[in-house]
Design a protein around this motif. Structure first.
Motif, PDB file in Angstrom:
ATOM      1  N   THR A 104       0.909  -1.100   0.166  1.00 16.33           N
ATOM      2  CA  THR A 104       0.187   0.071   0.077  1.00 16.33           C
ATOM      3  C   THR A 104       0.929   1.409   0.215  1.00 16.33           C
ATOM      4  N   PHE A 105       1.947   1.116   0.675  1.00 15.27           N
ATOM      5  CA  PHE A 105       2.851   2.307   0.891  1.00 15.27           C
ATOM      6  C   PHE A 105       3.481   2.535  -0.505  1.00 15.27           C
ATOM      7  N   GLU A 106       3.660   1.518  -1.253  1.00 14.82           N
ATOM      8  CA  GLU A 106       4.512   1.757  -2.422  1.00 14.82           C
ATOM      9  C   GLU A 106       3.491   2.484  -3.596  1.00 14.82           C
ATOM     10  N   LEU A 107       2.040   1.888  -3.438  1.00 16.28           N
ATOM     11  CA  LEU A 107       1.022   2.481  -4.396  1.00 16.28           C
ATOM     12  C   LEU A 107       0.895   3.939  -4.076  1.00 16.28           C
ATOM     13  N   ALA A 108       0.609   4.163  -2.757  1.00 15.39           N
ATOM     14  CA  ALA A 108       0.225   5.480  -2.277  1.00 15.39           C
ATOM     15  C   ALA A 108       1.352   6.280  -2.505  1.00 15.39           C
ATOM     16  N   GLY A 109       2.547   6.087  -2.238  1.00 17.45           N
ATOM     17  CA  GLY A 109       3.829   6.965  -2.396  1.00 17.45           C
ATOM     18  C   GLY A 109       3.757   7.086  -3.937  1.00 17.45           C
ATOM     19  N   ALA A 110       3.833   6.309  -4.699  1.00 20.52           N
ATOM     20  CA  ALA A 110       3.995   6.475  -6.175  1.00 20.52           C
ATOM     21  C   ALA A 110       2.793   7.522  -6.568  1.00 20.52           C
ATOM     22  N   ALA A 111       1.748   7.330  -6.197  1.00 24.02           N
ATOM     23  CA  ALA A 111       0.541   8.269  -6.610  1.00 24.02           C
ATOM     24  C   ALA A 111       0.799   9.595  -6.165  1.00 24.02           C
ATOM     25  N   LEU A 112       1.322   9.635  -4.829  1.00 21.79           N
ATOM     26  CA  LEU A 112       1.794  11.080  -4.339  1.00 21.79           C
ATOM     27  C   LEU A 112       2.859  11.746  -5.018  1.00 21.79           C
ATOM     28  N   LEU A 113       4.053  10.813  -5.518  1.00 22.23           N
ATOM     29  CA  LEU A 113       4.889  11.496  -6.251  1.00 22.23           C
ATOM     30  C   LEU A 113       4.331  12.154  -7.531  1.00 22.23           C
ATOM     31  N   LEU A 114       3.784  11.315  -8.064  1.00 26.00           N
ATOM     32  CA  LEU A 114       3.254  11.579  -9.528  1.00 26.00           C
ATOM     33  C   LEU A 114       2.397  12.836  -9.199  1.00 26.00           C
ATOM     34  N   SER A 115       1.566  12.832  -8.095  1.00 28.19           N
ATOM     35  CA  SER A 115       0.359  14.185  -7.965  1.00 28.19           C
ATOM     36  C   SER A 115       1.262  15.285  -8.103  1.00 28.19           C
ATOM     37  N   LEU A 116       2.360  15.314  -6.985  1.00 27.15           N
ATOM     38  CA  LEU A 116       3.347  16.548  -6.786  1.00 27.15           C
ATOM     39  C   LEU A 116       3.914  16.945  -8.050  1.00 27.15           C
ATOM     40  N   VAL A 117       4.498  16.121  -8.759  1.00 24.52           N
ATOM     41  CA  VAL A 117       5.280  16.329 -10.096  1.00 24.52           C
ATOM     42  C   VAL A 117       4.374  16.825 -11.055  1.00 24.52           C
ATOM     43  N   VAL A 118       3.327  16.152 -11.335  1.00 22.15           N
ATOM     44  CA  VAL A 118       2.202  16.520 -12.588  1.00 22.15           C
ATOM     45  C   VAL A 118       1.487  17.888 -11.927  1.00 22.15           C
ATOM     46  N   GLY A 119       0.701  17.715 -10.689  1.00 21.66           N
ATOM     47  CA  GLY A 119      -0.019  18.649 -10.186  1.00 21.66           C
ATOM     48  C   GLY A 119       0.565  20.073 -10.074  1.00 21.66           C
ATOM     49  N   VAL A 120       1.845  20.127  -9.555  1.00 22.65           N
ATOM     50  CA  VAL A 120       2.503  21.424  -9.229  1.00 22.65           C
ATOM     51  C   VAL A 120       2.877  22.097 -10.549  1.00 22.65           C
ATOM     52  N   ALA A 121       3.289  21.359 -11.509  1.00 24.35           N
ATOM     53  CA  ALA A 121       3.777  21.599 -12.745  1.00 24.35           C
ATOM     54  C   ALA A 121       2.482  22.262 -13.519  1.00 24.35           C
ATOM     55  N   LEU A 122       1.464  21.466 -13.461  1.00 28.66           N
ATOM     56  CA  LEU A 122       0.346  22.053 -14.436  1.00 28.66           C
ATOM     57  C   LEU A 122      -0.149  23.491 -13.580  1.00 28.66           C
ATOM     58  N   GLY A 123      -0.291  23.323 -12.320  1.00 31.49           N
ATOM     59  CA  GLY A 123      -0.685  24.517 -11.554  1.00 31.49           C
ATOM     60  C   GLY A 123       0.128  25.671 -11.827  1.00 31.49           C
ATOM     61  N   VAL A 124       1.538  25.663 -12.086  1.00 28.95           N
ATOM     62  CA  VAL A 124       2.230  26.815 -12.239  1.00 28.95           C
ATOM     63  C   VAL A 124       2.004  27.138 -13.599  1.00 28.95           C
ATOM     64  N   ASP A 131      -6.164  32.923 -17.605  1.00 28.80           N
ATOM     65  CA  ASP A 131      -7.239  33.177 -18.637  1.00 28.80           C
ATOM     66  C   ASP A 131      -7.017  32.974 -19.973  1.00 28.80           C
ATOM     67  N   ARG A 132      -6.115  32.091 -20.320  1.00 20.17           N
ATOM     68  CA  ARG A 132      -5.659  31.951 -21.777  1.00 20.17           C
ATOM     69  C   ARG A 132      -6.212  30.446 -22.083  1.00 20.17           C
ATOM     70  N   ILE A 133      -6.127  30.019 -23.255  1.00 14.84           N
ATOM     71  CA  ILE A 133      -6.700  28.624 -23.620  1.00 14.84           C
ATOM     72  C   ILE A 133      -6.164  27.548 -22.597  1.00 14.84           C
ATOM     73  N   VAL A 134      -4.893  27.545 -22.426  1.00 20.04           N
ATOM     74  CA  VAL A 134      -4.215  26.605 -21.708  1.00 20.04           C
ATOM     75  C   VAL A 134      -4.675  26.541 -20.300  1.00 20.04           C
ATOM     76  N   ASP A 135      -4.831  27.885 -19.688  1.00 17.84           N
ATOM     77  CA  ASP A 135      -5.397  27.826 -18.283  1.00 17.84           C
ATOM     78  C   ASP A 135      -6.963  27.162 -18.163  1.00 17.84           C
ATOM     79  N   GLN A 136      -7.809  27.620 -19.331  1.00 18.69           N
ATOM     80  CA  GLN A 136      -8.905  27.266 -19.175  1.00 18.69           C
ATOM     81  C   GLN A 136      -9.142  25.658 -19.482  1.00 18.69           C
ATOM     82  N   PHE A 137      -8.323  25.206 -20.253  1.00 16.01           N
ATOM     83  CA  PHE A 137      -8.370  23.479 -20.345  1.00 16.01           C
ATOM     84  C   PHE A 137      -7.860  22.887 -19.062  1.00 16.01           C
ATOM     85  N   LEU A 138      -6.822  23.491 -18.453  1.00 12.25           N
ATOM     86  CA  LEU A 138      -6.182  22.967 -17.234  1.00 12.25           C
ATOM     87  C   LEU A 138      -7.471  23.070 -15.856  1.00 12.25           C
ATOM     88  N   ARG A 139      -7.768  23.974 -16.164  1.00 11.93           N
ATOM     89  CA  ARG A 139      -8.963  24.247 -14.961  1.00 11.93           C
ATOM     90  C   ARG A 139     -10.233  23.381 -15.342  1.00 11.93           C
TER      91      ARG A 139
END
Length: 341
Positions: A104-124, A131-139
């Motif tokens: 479970t720790f391996e599964l949750a840890g991999a999901a968290l690492l993936l979430s941090l890398v992808v989520g923070v990058a997309l948020g930035v 308010d551009r097309i990229v922002d609207q799509f990501l929202r």
């Protein structure tokens, strides 16, 4: 400054110890409030009709004593590392958990690492393209991620990605024809890499990818939205404008000024997200036949295996306490003002 940091860590550690004791009390109380008779759930009909066998079962597992006495006994055993014996497997609970928790720790840890890398990058990216097309799509995409039920997404992913398209393995931690790597951490990806078994490592990563991606979908959407809001708030601050006016490169302003100030709310959400990932593994593990603590907890609950249920609750609660402690420490490292609070 050094003494201030030490006092800050000592206070947070003391609070964590109190929280851990509170976790044991809440876990014990809630487990014993569950309606049902453990003897009826674990003994057969013939044995259940024999009062002597029922009495022996209750005495063996300490169920004949008052709850306060049971709790004191539980704490005493816990201090010696004894979580009791599972009424299902007839093995020590800590031995069972040592097999299921790493999965479970391996599964949750991999999901968290993936979430941090992808989520923070997309948020930035969304904040910088406001308010551009990229922002609207990501929202819209992030809103879909937090809205879609995890179990439904897991079923869709299992059916289309595995059953129809055959793009990923469907169940288990490694291919059934392979032998698990030598046990070091219990994490197949790490143990396989340490042993140099790269074929097993590739199989473990392949089996981990799809359930981790499904589990991370909600957290990616959540982190994307929170990161966007946090970065937008910081971008409007005077010191960011001053840094830009000095002619500093854009990546320096982003990394040194914007992201560091925005990390506090992001870390908060990430800490809470890890808890939701742990709770979300129950359904994902069932769908992908992932042999983790979620399936163990489900079977223990349905069989009223009280020592196993309390062991799972204690482990999950301890993980929450440790994650909160790590978040508090990171607060103090990132923002020195928190140390004096």
């Amino acid at each position: 400054m050094k003494h201030q940091l030490i006092r800050f860590l000592a206070r947070r550690l003391a609070v964590s110890v109190l929280l851990a004791v509170g976790v044991t009390l809440v876990t014990f109380t809630l487990t014993n409030l569950v309606p049902g008779d453990p003897a009826a759930a674990n003994l057969g009909q013939q044995a259940l009709g024999n009062p002597a066998i029922v009495k022996q079962f209750r005495e063996q597992h300490g169920l004949d004593k008052p709850l306060p006495v049971q709790y004191v006994t539980y704490l005493r055993n816990l201090a010696h590392g004894d979580l009791g014996e599972s009424q299902q497997s007839h093995r020590p609970v800590d031995a069972d958990l040592s097999e299921f928790v790493p999965a479970t720790f391996e599964l949750a840890g991999a999901a968290l690492l993936l979430s941090l890398v992808v989520g923070v990058a997309l948020g930035v990216i969304a904040a910088l393209r406001r308010d551009r097309i990229v922002d609207q799509f990501l929202r819209v995409t992030s809103l879909a991620g937090v809205s879609v039920p995890t179990f439904w997404l897991a079923l869709l992913a299992f059916y289309f990605v595995f059953y129809r398209l055959r793009l990923a393995p469907g169940s288990g931690r490694i291919a059934p024809t392979m032998t698990p790597p030598p046990h070091v951490t219990g994490l197949y990806t790490v143990d396989a890499a340490l042993a140099g078994q790269w074929d097993v490592f590739a199989s473990a990563v392949g089996h981990l990818a799809l359930p981790a991606l499904v589990l991370a979908a909600y957290t990616i959407g959540l982190l994307t939205r929170f990161t966007r809001s946090a970065v937008l708030e910081v971008l409007g601050q005077d010191y960011v404008r001053a840094a830009r006016a000095k002619g500093l490169p854009g990546h320096v302003v982003l990394l040194r000024y914007v992201l560091r100030a925005a990390l506090v709310p992001i870390i908060t959400v990430a800490g809470l997200a890890f808890g939701s990932l742990l709770s979300g593994t129950v359904l994902v593990e069932s769908i992908f036949a992932w042999p983790g603590v979620g399936q163990y907890a489900y079977k223990s609950a349905t069989n009223l295996d009280l020592p196993a249920v309390m062991g799972v609750g204690l482990v999950v609660g301890a993980i929450y306490v440790v994650v909160n402690l790590i978040v508090d420490v990171l607060y103090g490292v990132i923002d020195p003002r928190v140390r004096s609070a």
